[in-house]
Design a protein around this motif. Structure first.
Motif, PDB file in Angstrom:
ATOM      1  N   UNK A 237      10.289  -9.961 -49.767  1.00  0.00           N
ATOM      2  CA  UNK A 237      10.772 -10.273 -50.765  1.00  0.00           C
ATOM      3  C   UNK A 237      12.271 -10.277 -49.740  1.00  0.00           C
ATOM      4  N   UNK A 238      12.347  -8.671 -49.536  1.00  0.00           N
ATOM      5  CA  UNK A 238      13.170  -8.099 -48.930  1.00  0.00           C
ATOM      6  C   UNK A 238      14.138  -8.520 -47.724  1.00  0.00           C
TER       7      UNK A 238
ATOM      8  N   UNK B  65       9.119 -16.341 -47.818  1.00  0.00           N
ATOM      9  CA  UNK B  65       8.691 -16.315 -49.199  1.00  0.00           C
ATOM     10  C   UNK B  65       7.332 -15.616 -48.552  1.00  0.00           C
ATOM     11  N   UNK B  66       6.534 -15.183 -49.816  1.00  0.00           N
ATOM     12  CA  UNK B  66       4.673 -14.653 -49.148  1.00  0.00           C
ATOM     13  C   UNK B  66       4.220 -15.619 -48.603  1.00  0.00           C
TER      14      UNK B  66
ATOM     15  N   UNK C 144      12.639 -20.286 -44.834  1.00  0.00           N
ATOM     16  CA  UNK C 144      13.211 -21.976 -45.205  1.00  0.00           C
ATOM     17  C   UNK C 144      12.624 -21.824 -46.699  1.00  0.00           C
ATOM     18  N   UNK C 145      11.210 -21.159 -47.408  1.00  0.00           N
ATOM     19  CA  UNK C 145      11.354 -21.245 -48.339  1.00  0.00           C
ATOM     20  C   UNK C 145      10.527 -22.600 -48.735  1.00  0.00           C
ATOM     21  N   UNK C 146      10.029 -23.147 -47.303  1.00  0.00           N
ATOM     22  CA  UNK C 146       9.167 -24.034 -47.726  1.00  0.00           C
ATOM     23  C   UNK C 146       8.114 -24.513 -47.509  1.00  0.00           C
ATOM     24  N   UNK C 147       7.154 -23.013 -47.791  1.00  0.00           N
ATOM     25  CA  UNK C 147       5.864 -22.579 -47.089  1.00  0.00           C
ATOM     26  C   UNK C 147       4.674 -24.132 -47.939  1.00  0.00           C
ATOM     27  N   UNK C 148       3.286 -24.487 -47.367  1.00  0.00           N
ATOM     28  CA  UNK C 148       2.760 -25.771 -48.826  1.00  0.00           C
ATOM     29  C   UNK C 148       2.302 -24.486 -49.457  1.00  0.00           C
ATOM     30  N   UNK C 149       1.904 -25.391 -50.245  1.00  0.00           N
ATOM     31  CA  UNK C 149       0.226 -24.407 -51.748  1.00  0.00           C
ATOM     32  C   UNK C 149      -0.579 -24.731 -50.943  1.00  0.00           C
ATOM     33  N   UNK C 150      -1.601 -24.108 -50.273  1.00  0.00           N
ATOM     34  CA  UNK C 150      -2.603 -23.880 -50.270  1.00  0.00           C
ATOM     35  C   UNK C 150      -3.421 -24.330 -51.149  1.00  0.00           C
TER      36      UNK C 150
ATOM     37  N   UNK D 297       7.313  -1.496 -49.041  1.00  0.00           N
ATOM     38  CA  UNK D 297       6.081  -1.156 -48.534  1.00  0.00           C
ATOM     39  C   UNK D 297       5.247  -0.813 -48.982  1.00  0.00           C
ATOM     40  N   UNK D 298       5.386  -1.092 -50.937  1.00  0.00           N
ATOM     41  CA  UNK D 298       4.078  -0.731 -51.975  1.00  0.00           C
ATOM     42  C   UNK D 298       3.318  -1.645 -52.034  1.00  0.00           C
ATOM     43  N   UNK D 299       3.973  -3.069 -52.077  1.00  0.00           N
ATOM     44  CA  UNK D 299       3.472  -3.691 -51.567  1.00  0.00           C
ATOM     45  C   UNK D 299       3.901  -5.029 -50.603  1.00  0.00           C
ATOM     46  N   UNK D 300       2.564  -5.706 -49.956  1.00  0.00           N
ATOM     47  CA  UNK D 300       3.276  -7.235 -48.875  1.00  0.00           C
ATOM     48  C   UNK D 300       4.523  -7.352 -49.362  1.00  0.00           C
ATOM     49  N   UNK D 301       4.216  -8.626 -50.574  1.00  0.00           N
ATOM     50  CA  UNK D 301       4.902  -9.220 -51.516  1.00  0.00           C
ATOM     51  C   UNK D 301       6.688  -8.560 -51.537  1.00  0.00           C
ATOM     52  N   UNK D 302       6.477  -7.261 -51.534  1.00  0.00           N
ATOM     53  CA  UNK D 302       7.644  -6.662 -51.827  1.00  0.00           C
ATOM     54  C   UNK D 302       8.466  -7.106 -49.723  1.00  0.00           C
ATOM     55  N   UNK D 303       7.846  -6.175 -48.954  1.00  0.00           N
ATOM     56  CA  UNK D 303       8.266  -6.679 -47.977  1.00  0.00           C
ATOM     57  C   UNK D 303       8.704  -7.811 -47.713  1.00  0.00           C
TER      58      UNK D 303
END
Length: 568
Positions: free
Chosen positions: A299-300, A304-305, A322-328, A291-297
């Motif tokens: 990940x848990x 993928x962010x 699925x872990x397949x987000x595009x690189x923007x 909860x301290x960072x979005x990334x952490x949420x």
DNA sequence: GCCGTTTTCGGCCCGACTGTTTTCAGTCG
């Protein structure tokens, strides 16, 4: 910052004077309003330096009015005009097809004062009986009322951007604020914003709330407490500020950024994993596990962010799992701006000034694309003038190092699909941008045909603002978009993401469609002054909202490769 | 109401398009 407020009052004065039938004054006020709107500096500071009259279009009289607005928040001149004509001009004008003359007639003959009156008059078939109106105009008014109503109450991202950044800046610099972030649709970079959500971390909430609610941007306090306050800003939009515990900052940011639908989906995923997600954190039973960072949420949750621009529940959650987000595409990936105007047509700066400003932004190249012949109002250039401008560009290119100026035009696609510049001349240019500025009401087939025939011209490289929509003003014209996409690929004619705040055209959804069909795009500002070049960021945001990467754009390419791709 | 390498007064980018019209008015850019 009062820039927007000043601009809006000046515009309102212009509208009123229009209705009174004044000929040139409205133009003067409108010109001044436009200049004020595109200022990047706080107008108060300009006033303090006594330099208001340096602003293009501001003379003695308007200077006085600006000073009055800055001191008192209103203009007596406008108030008097409003008394004289007690009509909700702003909302009536927002109905497409209704202009000053129509408002005057409807007010005099039918006592129409606002949109509700207008709707009633149209529904009761009272308008068709007035001279100069018929069944069709009445029908069109009814259709357009709906659109005008829907877009009310939301603010254009590009216009409020400086205000929000300024607010954030003030908070960041306040001694008791440890962290501050803007959440909400602003963070998602939506084209219009309903209200602003600010999150802060502080150990002294009372002081922060006192500070915030007494800023001069604030028009009035709606609620004030130690954990949440709401104020109405001078621009007319509401702003929430919330004090958040640092250990919950990420989950709160996630929650208040939204979108609502994205939040719901993520909570479902948490439940499936036996967890609970709220703005206070991600919990396993009573224990907070993130909860301290979005990334952490993310990940848990095994995701993928997801960049804020993607959080619209348009499939990003599934793809993230699925872990397949595009690189923007990144905000610094653009190598040059391929559409802008100068003094030669309806811009306010010279070729040299635009080039220097482009260089300051770190661009490798820019293209000068002034309007052409048939678009007289925009100072369209005839062929002789285009040739003269080409010579000027040669000179400036020799003078300035470190940036290349490409010779171009924004050629007008006429109602029969023909261009208003000869192919012989178009051939000599480095880049040709084509677009529709007239005749939006033709059938879907005809509109599509016009764009297709422009694309088939081997000199045309880019179709600018392809759908013609203007946010809060005008719907896109009807197009067979699939046909356009197919032709775009076939002919190597690129569609534009126009970054102008009220355009953002292609929009996010059309951008996604375009890149999914394998089309390449260009992100351009359509700048009419050096100040407008900063709008590039809005176009990039739109591209990101459309899932686009660096590789989907042509103006992320270095000059050499760009030239090659422009060969068609 | 602003502005001036054709002007400090007299101009002010005006053409396309639509719907209402028998020659034009209003809107939009």
């Amino acid at each position: 910052m009062d820039n927007l407020k000043v601009a809006e009052i000046l515009e309102e004065i212009a509208d009123m004077l229009d209705i009174k039938g004044e000929k040139y004054k409205p133009r003067a006020y409108r010109r001044a309003a436009l200049s004020v709107r595109s200022l990047s500096e706080d107008i108060k500071k300009i006033k303090e330096r006594g330099e208001l009259k340096e602003i293009p279009g501001v003379g003695k009289a308007i200077e006085g009015k600006i000073e009055e607005i800055l001191e008192s928040g209103s203009s007596k001149y406008l108030d008097d005009l409003k008394q004289e004509i007690p009509v909700d001009v702003d909302s009536l004008l927002s109905v497409e097809g209704v202009g000053p003359k129509t408002i005057k007639t409807l007010h005099e003959k039918l006592k129409v004062k606002n949109i509700d009156d207008l709707e009633e008059a149209a529904k009761n078939n009272k308008i068709r009986d007035l001279g100069g109106f018929g069944k069709k105009s009445e029908q069109k008014i009814l259709e357009n009322i709906d659109f005008a109503r829907k877009s009310k109450g939301r603010f254009i991202l590009g216009y409020i951007e400086p205000i929000v950044k300024n607010l954030k800046n003030k908070l960041e610099n306040f001694q008791y604020v440890e962290k501050v972030e803007i959440a909400g649709s602003f963070r998602r970079r939506k084209e219009t914003i309903g209200d602003i959500d600010i999150l802060v971390v502080t150990k002294r909430p009372t002081e922060v709330m006192d500070f915030f609610t007494t800023l001069d941007d604030v028009d009035g306090i709606i609620v004030k407490g130690d954990s949440k306050s709401t104020v109405r800003l001078k621009e007319g939009l509401d702003c929430d500020i919330r004090v958040i515990d640092n250990k919950s900052f990420g989950s709160a940011l996630l929650y208040f950024t939204g979108s609502k639908q994205t939040n719901i989906e993520m909570r479902k995923i948490s439940i499936k994993k036996g967890l609970k997600l709220s703005e206070y954190g991600l919990f396993k039973g009573e224990m907070q596990i993130a909860g301290e960072t979005e990334e952490e949420v993310f990940q848990k949750l095994g995701m993928k962010y997801i960049e804020p621009e993607l959080r619209e529940n348009r499939g990003e959650i599934e793809v993230s799992l699925e872990g397949k987000l595009p690189k923007l595409i990144g905000y610094n990936d653009i190598k040059g701006d391929l559409q802008m105007h100068t003094k030669w047509s309806d811009g306010v700066n010279t070729v040299e000034q635009m080039a220097k400003a482009g260089k300051d932004l770190g661009y490798e190249y820019i293209a000068i694309t002034d309007h052409t012949g048939s678009l007289r109002i925009a100072g369209g250039l005839n062929e002789k003038e285009i040739k003269r401008q080409m010579k000027e560009i040669d000179k400036v290119n020799q003078k300035i190092n470190g940036i290349t100026i490409l010779k171009g035009v924004e050629v007008n696609i006429q109602s029969d699909g023909k261009l208003d510049v000869s192919n012989k001349l178009l051939e000599e240019l480095d880049i040709v941008v084509a677009s529709i500025h007239t005749g939006f009401r033709q059938t879907k087939e005809k509109m599509t045909g016009r764009i297709i025939s422009a694309m088939e011209n081997e000199n045309v490289n880019i179709i600018a603002h392809p759908t013609g929509r203007k946010i809060k003003e005008r719907k896109a014209y009807e197009l067979d978009f699939d046909k356009i996409l197919k032709k775009s690929k076939e002919t190597n004619t690129f569609l534009e993401i126009n970054s102008y705040p009220i355009r953002l055209d292609l929009n996010d959804i059309n951008t996604k469609r375009a890149i999914e069909s394998g089309c390449k795009l260009a992100i351009n500002t359509d700048a009419h002054s050096t100040n407008h070049l900063r709008y590039m960021e809005l176009g990039i945001a739109t591209a990101r909202r459309g899932w686009a990467g660096k590789k989907n754009m042509i103006n992320t390419l270095p000059l050499k490769k760009l030239r090659k791709i422009l060969e068609k």
